[in-house]
Design a protein around this motif. Structure first.
Motif, PDB file in Angstrom:
ATOM      1  N   ASP A 184      31.376  36.129  40.312  1.00 43.69           N
ATOM      2  CA  ASP A 184      31.892  35.631  39.034  1.00 43.69           C
ATOM      3  C   ASP A 184      33.136  34.758  39.162  1.00 43.69           C
ATOM      4  OD1 ASP A 184      32.027  35.456  36.146  1.00 43.69           O
ATOM      5  OD2 ASP A 184      33.824  36.680  36.361  1.00 43.69           O
ATOM      6  N   LYS A 185      34.036  35.154  40.042  1.00 44.60           N
ATOM      7  CA  LYS A 185      35.282  34.391  40.183  1.00 44.60           C
ATOM      8  C   LYS A 185      34.985  32.925  40.499  1.00 44.60           C
ATOM      9  CE  LYS A 185      39.898  34.249  40.941  1.00 44.60           C
ATOM     10  NZ  LYS A 185      40.671  34.971  41.942  1.00 44.60           N
ATOM     11  N   LEU A 186      33.993  32.689  41.367  1.00 41.33           N
ATOM     12  CA  LEU A 186      33.638  31.324  41.726  1.00 41.33           C
ATOM     13  C   LEU A 186      33.130  30.565  40.514  1.00 41.33           C
ATOM     14  CD1 LEU A 186      31.770  31.998  45.098  1.00 41.33           C
ATOM     15  CD2 LEU A 186      34.163  31.388  44.746  1.00 41.33           C
ATOM     16  N   PHE A 187      32.298  31.248  39.716  1.00 42.03           N
ATOM     17  CA  PHE A 187      31.757  30.584  38.535  1.00 42.03           C
ATOM     18  C   PHE A 187      32.847  30.341  37.494  1.00 42.03           C
ATOM     19  CE2 PHE A 187      27.798  31.921  40.454  1.00 42.03           C
ATOM     20  CZ  PHE A 187      27.002  30.818  40.220  1.00 42.03           C
ATOM     21  N   LYS A 188      33.818  31.245  37.447  1.00 45.29           N
ATOM     22  CA  LYS A 188      34.928  31.046  36.512  1.00 45.29           C
ATOM     23  C   LYS A 188      35.729  29.818  36.923  1.00 45.29           C
ATOM     24  CE  LYS A 188      38.865  33.659  35.919  1.00 45.29           C
ATOM     25  NZ  LYS A 188      39.510  34.963  35.708  1.00 45.29           N
ATOM     26  N   PHE A 219      28.583  40.063  39.655  1.00 49.53           N
ATOM     27  CA  PHE A 219      29.926  40.641  39.719  1.00 49.53           C
ATOM     28  C   PHE A 219      30.691  40.067  40.918  1.00 49.53           C
ATOM     29  CE2 PHE A 219      32.564  44.502  40.963  1.00 49.53           C
ATOM     30  CZ  PHE A 219      33.450  44.414  39.903  1.00 49.53           C
ATOM     31  N   ASN A 220      30.010  40.010  42.066  1.00 48.20           N
ATOM     32  CA  ASN A 220      30.631  39.478  43.284  1.00 48.20           C
ATOM     33  C   ASN A 220      31.037  38.020  43.143  1.00 48.20           C
ATOM     34  OD1 ASN A 220      30.429  41.783  44.798  1.00 48.20           O
ATOM     35  ND2 ASN A 220      28.487  41.235  45.762  1.00 48.20           N
ATOM     36  N   ALA A 269      32.265  28.090  34.438  1.00 48.00           N
ATOM     37  CA  ALA A 269      30.912  28.486  34.039  1.00 48.00           C
ATOM     38  C   ALA A 269      30.874  29.999  33.825  1.00 48.00           C
ATOM     39  CB  ALA A 269      29.908  28.078  35.106  1.00 48.00           C
ATOM     40  N   CYS A 270      29.704  30.487  33.443  1.00 51.90           N
ATOM     41  CA  CYS A 270      29.557  31.902  33.117  1.00 51.90           C
ATOM     42  C   CYS A 270      29.090  32.666  34.351  1.00 51.90           C
ATOM     43  CB  CYS A 270      28.524  32.049  32.002  1.00 51.90           C
ATOM     44  SG  CYS A 270      28.232  33.753  31.522  1.00 51.90           S
ATOM     45  N   GLY A 271      29.642  33.867  34.572  1.00 51.30           N
ATOM     46  CA  GLY A 271      29.244  34.675  35.711  1.00 51.30           C
ATOM     47  C   GLY A 271      27.779  35.054  35.681  1.00 51.30           C
ATOM     48  N   PHE A 324      33.853  37.514  19.999  1.00 51.52           N
ATOM     49  CA  PHE A 324      33.947  38.286  21.224  1.00 51.52           C
ATOM     50  C   PHE A 324      34.550  39.671  20.994  1.00 51.52           C
ATOM     51  CE2 PHE A 324      35.363  39.467  25.476  1.00 51.52           C
ATOM     52  CZ  PHE A 324      34.141  39.379  26.095  1.00 51.52           C
ATOM     53  N   PRO A 372      34.902  41.366  44.918  1.00 53.50           N
ATOM     54  CA  PRO A 372      35.440  40.875  46.191  1.00 53.50           C
ATOM     55  C   PRO A 372      36.587  39.869  46.046  1.00 53.50           C
ATOM     56  CG  PRO A 372      33.062  40.954  46.306  1.00 53.50           C
ATOM     57  CD  PRO A 372      33.432  41.312  44.901  1.00 53.50           C
ATOM     58  N   THR A 393      30.238  46.125  46.487  1.00 51.93           N
ATOM     59  CA  THR A 393      31.009  45.034  45.879  1.00 51.93           C
ATOM     60  C   THR A 393      32.449  45.019  46.416  1.00 51.93           C
ATOM     61  OG1 THR A 393      31.715  46.377  44.005  1.00 51.93           O
ATOM     62  CG2 THR A 393      29.653  45.196  43.757  1.00 51.93           C
ATOM     63  N   PHE A 395      32.808  36.781  28.572  1.00 51.11           N
ATOM     64  CA  PHE A 395      31.499  37.419  28.594  1.00 51.11           C
ATOM     65  C   PHE A 395      31.640  38.829  29.140  1.00 51.11           C
ATOM     66  CE2 PHE A 395      29.736  37.831  32.893  1.00 51.11           C
ATOM     67  CZ  PHE A 395      30.799  37.321  33.597  1.00 51.11           C
ATOM     68  N   VAL A 396      30.625  39.601  28.876  1.00 54.86           N
ATOM     69  CA  VAL A 396      30.625  40.993  29.284  1.00 54.86           C
ATOM     70  C   VAL A 396      29.441  41.191  30.218  1.00 54.86           C
ATOM     71  CG1 VAL A 396      29.991  43.265  28.439  1.00 54.86           C
ATOM     72  CG2 VAL A 396      31.733  41.952  27.248  1.00 54.86           C
ATOM     73  N   LEU A 397      29.688  41.822  31.351  1.00 54.75           N
ATOM     74  CA  LEU A 397      28.608  42.044  32.306  1.00 54.75           C
ATOM     75  C   LEU A 397      28.470  43.536  32.554  1.00 54.75           C
ATOM     76  CD1 LEU A 397      26.698  40.716  34.495  1.00 54.75           C
ATOM     77  CD2 LEU A 397      28.577  41.082  36.077  1.00 54.75           C
ATOM     78  N   ARG A 439      36.525  40.006  32.732  1.00 54.84           N
ATOM     79  CA  ARG A 439      37.396  39.053  33.409  1.00 54.84           C
ATOM     80  C   ARG A 439      38.861  39.312  33.049  1.00 54.84           C
ATOM     81  NH1 ARG A 439      34.291  33.216  32.713  1.00 54.84           N
ATOM     82  NH2 ARG A 439      32.838  33.445  34.454  1.00 54.84           N
TER      83      ARG A 439
END
Lengths: 685, 80
Positions: free
Chosen positions: A387-391, A384-385, A395-397, B27, B49, A285, A500-502, B66
């Protein structure tokens, strides 16, 4: 369920091998849906022990029973209201402390608990020692150590469950909370004496906490005295500074601290062995390798699928089309009327043969490969990789996870969206799931790439290039997913990204043998079954349409001519669009239907290789533009019938089902139209 | 003793002790359920990344959170 059957619930955190325990106990006689891996709804199975039948209910994996996600409610309601005879709580021996949280919560509800400490083999490898006897003594319930993947300890587990039927645990662990809270628990418990089956202390805690669903139940039963008592208790607690939030904090902290305390007593850890996973993650990652590695892995899987499918495809085609000839000869000998001969052999059999030879091999190879990645624990790293894009698109990771499930089957991906807690983000994930091509769609993509873009002459580089192009198409699908998610977040599903928690679970050795056996058996049978149910009738319809004539022109041509003007605008033709429409029940029949409809109006009747197939397509007016548009439309069009029904079931709304139908379809039409107009306008063709 | 500050300020491989969680409602419960209660030690493991989210070691489990969340979790630095 018959009354004499013994009901055993299986609870546990996600990623503790709960499904493996379930499979180990019940054998291969159960099904959790057509995507092996995630347990997303309650699956049931049975096993026999000591001449008794035990019904095993696999509850969704949860960290807790106290929050209000769908999965947690399903698990909690089952344990509270369905009165299982025994609850098995599966915990991870390598991460006992966090898992004990759930164990303690369940013991608060019922004392008929057997704790199954799973993954003992991994714990041994990591040099972690768990003192099972001591744990059992502290908890007051039986504890059994298992390694479900190698079937170790399952007999002892069944024995412990069986013994519990006659010998209920008496002295189970009790968590003591703050003195003020304990006092109010007693006050409420006094009012609760009439309630059977549910532990009064636990119910009192939930009422004090102000748990809506329970309060509503009591309101319905007009237990006003009790509710008044609860209100007074809550007021007294507020007076000593314990409001609703503080109350929850104290309860959860009490459980977590107790778990910590127990874990310290029974576990000998070896910190060094955790380091391995962290080191792997540092590479997998990392900023430098994370994303490229992800694409490479996808590419490798496609590469293996493409080269692996080549030979079996050819062999199957040879056998099946030889079979067609024999079948024809038999029909002729028996003097079967021509129309019946045509229907059965040239309609039904031939379509089935195309599905089996072109679509089945890649599907059978891709599926286990992808399951291996899932078993390894790689998919949460993908989330995890990305998530930033989905944020960024609100949207949710975890949507990255459901997107990955979509590769196997979009219907499974849609069900998988239950892991997303926010209803808004869950809908976005459901609507966009269709932008990743499922297992039934990318054999289509592979076939077209092979025919039109890398050449059918085999060279060692050819499959590599195919895999590369296919990966690009997938990336396009992911970009579409992000783009459409963004548009939805700004329009009909407005909102900000929620929290959210991953979890990134430890890497696990995939159970390769089980994966291969299960997915080849399950997948092959599933696809074959579906081919018979869907492809044969579709083949029949095509044959009838090709042979019933109105004013000397076949129905097929009438229909295709009708669709043609629109199909032309988006770079397709009437036959292709018609095949997509008739392919609604299952995507894997689209290419076979295109072939069937061309063949019915063509003189070429013998067709057994991709090279000949390309000739057929080119004879029917295909260019590279047609090929591109077919791939784009395959990537972006309405979900298949099964997915459509699943979306209806999961969203409980025809409106969102319709949106899920329209969004990818419109995107597909627009994309094809833009590409076609661009190419035609600038005269590239 | 150092003041408390957001968990997001800790660098990779640094450790902190959770002192306060400025998140409310559902949460907050979810975080508590993971064992993230006051006085819990948290280690920063790995950035994704694109720099966000970040993976933390919490009671033996690796959890990705996050930026918006870790901004609201206040910790005290553990000197190693």
């Amino acid at each position: 369920m018959k009354s004499k059957d013994i009901v055993v619930a299986l609870a546990g955190n996600p990623n503790v091998g709960k499904s493996t325990v379930f499979n180990g106990l019940t054998g291969l006689n159960q099904h959790t849906g057509n995507w092996a891996g995630k347990t997303v709804s309650v699956a049931k199975g049975a096993y026999f022990y000591n001449d008794k039948k035990f019904i095993l209910v696999d509850l969704p994996g949860t960290y807790s029973l106290l929050s209000n996600s769908i999965d947690e409610e399903v698990a909690r309601d089952f344990i509270c209201f369905e009165n299982p005879d025994v609850v098995i709580v599966v915990v991870d021996a390598t991460c006992l402390e966090r898992n004990l949280n759930l164990v303690l919560q369940i013991i608060e509800i019922t004392s008929n608990v057997v704790v199954c400490v799973n993954l003992m083999d991994e714990a041994r490898k990591k040099k972690i020692v768990v003192n099972l006897q001591k744990l059992s003594k502290i908890l007051g319930v039986p504890v059994v150590g298992t390694s479900a993947s190698i079937k170790e300890g399952l007999n002892q587990l069944m024995e412990a469950v069986d013994k519990m039927l006659v010998n209920n645990p008496k002295e189970v662990i009790k968590i003591k909370y703050d003195d003020n809270i304990e006092k109010e628990i007693k006050n409420i418990q006094k009012e609760l004496t009439i309630i059977k089956n549910i532990n009064a202390r636990w119910l009192a805690l939930r009422l004090l906490e102000g748990e809506d669903s329970f309060i509503k139940t009591f309101e319905k039963n007009e237990s006003y005295k009790l509710l008044k008592c609860v209100k007074e208790s809550q007021r007294r607690l507020r007076n000593v500074g314990i409001d609703k939030d503080e109350f929850r904090d104290k309860i959860v902290s009490g459980i977590v601290r107790r778990a910590e305390n127990i874990s310290e007593k029974v576990v000998i850890k070896n910190e060094k062995y955790y380091q391995r996973d962290y080191k792997i993650d540092k590479i997998i990652t990392s900023k430098l390798f994370g994303i490229p590695l992800m694409m490479m892995l996808l590419g490798i899987i496609f590469y293996i699928t493409i080269i692996g499918a080549n030979v079996p495809s050819e062999i199957l085609a040879n056998i099946l089309f030889q079979g067609e000839e024999y079948l024809s000869q038999i029909f002729e000998k028996l003097n079967v009327p021509l129309w019946l001969h045509g229907m059965v052999v040239h309609g039904m059999y031939r379509t089935l043969a195309w599905v089996v030879s072109v679509m089945l091999p890649p599907m059978t190879i891709f599926f286990p490969l992808f399951t291996i990645l899932e078993d390894l624990g790689y998919l949460p790293r993908v989330a995890f990789n990305l998530d930033k894009l989905f944020k960024k698109v609100s949207a949710c990771g975890k949507q990255a996870l459901t997107m990955c499930m979509g590769f196997g089957c979009n219907a499974a991906g849609v069900i998988g969206c239950r892991i997303i807690n926010s209803p808004r983000e869950r809908l976005i994930a459901i609507i966009t799931n269709n932008f990743v091509p499922c297992n039934g769609r990318f054999p289509t993509l592979i076939a077209i790439i092979t025919m039109f873009f890398v050449g059918v002459i085999s060279s060692p580089l050819q499959p590599l290039f195919s895999a590369f192009l296919l990966t690009l198409i997938i990336i396009l699908g992911v970009m579409m997913t992000l783009f459409v998610s963004k548009v939805l977040s700004k329009t009909i599903l407005k909102g900000l990204p929620s929290n959210f928690v991953l979890e990134l679970p430890p890497y696990r050795k995939p159970q390769i043998r089980r994966i291969i056996i299960r997915s080849i058996l399950d997948r092959t049978l599933f696809v074959l079954g579906r081919a018979v149910i869907v492809a044969m009738p579709a083949g029949l319809i095509i044959w009838i349409m090709a042979n019933v004539k109105i004013s000397d022109v076949s129905l097929l041509t009438h229909f295709a001519t009708f669709l043609n003007p629109f199909a032309n605008l988006i770079g397709l033709d009437g036959y292709i669009l018609m095949s997509f429409i008739l392919g609604f029940p299952a995507n894997e029949i689209v290419i076979p239907l295109i072939i069937m409809s061309y063949m019915s109006s063509s003189t070429m009747l013998e067709l057994s290789s991709l090279a000949e197939l390309k000739t057929l397509l080119i004879d029917n007016g295909w260019t590279w533009l047609t090929a591109i548009c077919v791939m784009l439309f395959s990537l972006m069009h309405w979900p298949c019938g099964t997915t459509y029904l699943t979306i209806r079931k999961e969203t409980q709304s025809w409106k969102w089902t319709l949106v899920s139908f329209l969004v990818p379809t419109i995107m597909g039409i627009i994309s094809c139209f833009v590409v076609t107009s661009f190419v035609r306008l600038f005269g590239f063709l | 003793m150092e003041d408390i500050f957001p968990l997001s300020k800790l660098e990779i491989n640094e450790k902190g002790i959770v002192k306060k969680i400025n998140i409310e409602g559902e949460f907050r419960r979810r975080l508590l359920d993971l064992g993230l209660i006051p006085d819990t030690e948290v280690t920063v493991l790995q950035k994704s990344p694109f720099g966000d989210p970040v993976a933390y070691l919490i009671r033996g489990a690796v959890i990705a959170l996050r930026r918006e969340i870790v901004d609201k979790i206040l910790v005290e630095r553990v000197l190693v």
